[in-house]
Design a protein around this motif. Structure first.
Motif, PDB file in Angstrom:
ATOM      1  N   GLN A 222     -23.658 -25.185 -21.158  1.00  0.00           N
ATOM      2  CA  GLN A 222     -24.660 -26.251 -21.153  1.00  0.00           C
ATOM      3  C   GLN A 222     -25.901 -25.768 -21.890  1.00  0.00           C
ATOM      4  O   GLN A 222     -26.076 -24.572 -22.119  1.00  0.00           O
ATOM      5  CB  GLN A 222     -25.055 -26.633 -19.720  1.00  0.00           C
ATOM      6  CG  GLN A 222     -25.725 -25.514 -18.952  1.00  0.00           C
ATOM      7  CD  GLN A 222     -26.192 -25.943 -17.578  1.00  0.00           C
ATOM      8  OE1 GLN A 222     -26.073 -27.093 -17.201  1.00  0.00           O
ATOM      9  NE2 GLN A 222     -26.729 -25.012 -16.819  1.00  0.00           N
TER      10      GLN A 222
ATOM     11  N   SER B 247     -17.569 -32.898 -15.226  1.00  0.00           N
ATOM     12  CA  SER B 247     -18.664 -31.941 -15.112  1.00  0.00           C
ATOM     13  C   SER B 247     -19.329 -32.102 -13.757  1.00  0.00           C
ATOM     14  O   SER B 247     -19.470 -33.220 -13.261  1.00  0.00           O
ATOM     15  CB  SER B 247     -19.681 -32.179 -16.234  1.00  0.00           C
ATOM     16  OG  SER B 247     -20.941 -31.647 -15.914  1.00  0.00           O
ATOM     17  N   THR B 248     -19.753 -30.985 -13.162  1.00  0.00           N
ATOM     18  CA  THR B 248     -20.428 -31.059 -11.869  1.00  0.00           C
ATOM     19  C   THR B 248     -21.704 -31.881 -11.957  1.00  0.00           C
ATOM     20  O   THR B 248     -22.084 -32.547 -10.999  1.00  0.00           O
ATOM     21  CB  THR B 248     -20.756 -29.649 -11.360  1.00  0.00           C
ATOM     22  OG1 THR B 248     -21.403 -28.905 -12.400  1.00  0.00           O
ATOM     23  CG2 THR B 248     -19.502 -28.912 -10.938  1.00  0.00           C
TER      24      THR B 248
ATOM     25  N   GLN C  39     -15.982 -29.099 -17.324  1.00  0.00           N
ATOM     26  CA  GLN C  39     -17.370 -28.857 -17.718  1.00  0.00           C
ATOM     27  C   GLN C  39     -17.667 -29.370 -19.130  1.00  0.00           C
ATOM     28  O   GLN C  39     -18.384 -28.744 -19.907  1.00  0.00           O
ATOM     29  CB  GLN C  39     -17.735 -27.373 -17.576  1.00  0.00           C
ATOM     30  CG  GLN C  39     -17.714 -26.874 -16.136  1.00  0.00           C
ATOM     31  CD  GLN C  39     -18.723 -27.582 -15.210  1.00  0.00           C
ATOM     32  OE1 GLN C  39     -19.355 -28.561 -15.588  1.00  0.00           O
ATOM     33  NE2 GLN C  39     -18.849 -27.081 -13.998  1.00  0.00           N
TER      34      GLN C  39
ATOM     35  N   LEU D 177     -24.049 -31.060 -22.831  1.00  0.00           N
ATOM     36  CA  LEU D 177     -22.811 -30.400 -22.427  1.00  0.00           C
ATOM     37  C   LEU D 177     -21.869 -30.394 -23.616  1.00  0.00           C
ATOM     38  O   LEU D 177     -22.043 -31.164 -24.571  1.00  0.00           O
ATOM     39  CB  LEU D 177     -22.155 -31.160 -21.272  1.00  0.00           C
ATOM     40  CG  LEU D 177     -22.850 -31.112 -19.913  1.00  0.00           C
ATOM     41  CD1 LEU D 177     -22.198 -32.105 -18.965  1.00  0.00           C
ATOM     42  CD2 LEU D 177     -22.797 -29.710 -19.334  1.00  0.00           C
TER      43      LEU D 177
END
Length: 251
Positions: A19, A175-176, A211, A57
């Motif tokens: 990121q 992605s979290t 991610q 990202l």
């Protein structure tokens, strides 16, 4: 620092850290956040990253056409599909999404399994034509060719009339921070409707999707039951998802 040098630095940070936070990079380089955001916009326009709130990202690699995506991580997708197929119990009603991993899942369903598969993908339906015991319900609508799935109001209405035990979801990014995402707005609506109508949602997540992010959010990660991933996926990649309460099945 020249513009091209900044862009290469940003891409390097994405590869290294997964990121880029605009404010952090701005402080580090002694540049304005506007300059960093301008570089992020330019890289996003080239398809090299996905902008999110506060930074960027990696752009999902799962954005090529259907034929091209078949060549991405084929062994991992087969393993994930086998693990997903093993979850299906006799008598269940199962939503199966479109896409290349879900196509593998259709191949992996046991020939002795008696169940109902509901899908908005003609590809999945055709893969199950020769299955002796599975009843197939095909949802219709406008064909979105990238994933070979039906989308639109008619599909949404039909999905809303069915309740399923399981939903096996395909995504282009997970992605979290950015959640579950895909590259088409109408497809995101369909996936969200399928999640709503299923008791459990399992995301089929090969390595190139973890991610990373695409333009259209489906739902937060926490809305899913869990992830099915390749057994070689690093623990550090999965730790954030587990903190959000997702179950993780290693295929």
């Amino acid at each position: 620092m020249l513009t091209e040098q900044r862009k290469q630095l940003i891409l390097g940070r994405l590869r290294q850290d997964g990121q880029v936070v605009a404010a952090t990079l701005s402080d580090e380089l002694g540049l304005s956040e506007d300059t960093i955001r301008r570089d992020l916009r330019a890289l996003a326009a080239e398809g090299l990253l996905q902008r999110v709130h506060g930074g960027a990202l990696p752009a999902s690699a799962a954005v090529g056409d259907f034929s091209a995506r078949r060549a991405v991580e084929p062994q991992a997708k087969a393993s994930i599909a086998r693990a997903a197929a093993a979850m299906v119990q006799p008598g269940q009603i199962v939503f199966i999404d479109g896409g290349t991993t879900c196509q593998q899942l259709a191949w992996q369903l046991a020939p002795t399994l008696r169940a109902t598969v509901v899908t908005h993908s003609p590809t999945i339906a055709l893969e199950l034509v020769e299955h002796p015991l599975i009843e197939v319900v095909l949802i219709g609508g406008r064909l979105f060719k990238h994933s070979v799935v039906a989308v639109g109001a008619g599909a949404l209405e039909a999905i809303g009339r069915i309740r399923a035990d399981l939903y096996f979801m395909g995504v282009t990014g997970i992605s979290t921070g950015a959640g579950l995402s895909t590259g088409d707005l109408e497809e995101s609506h369909i996936k969200r409707a399928l999640m709503t109508q299923a008791a459990e949602t399992w995301v089929l997540a090969s390595a190139e999707k973890l991610q990373s992010a695409s333009a259209y959010t489906i739902a937060p990660c926490s809305a899913a039951t869990g992830l099915i991933v390749d057994r070689d996926t690093p623990k550090k990649v999965l730790a954030g998802f587990e903190k959000l309460g997702l179950a993780v099945v290693r295929a």
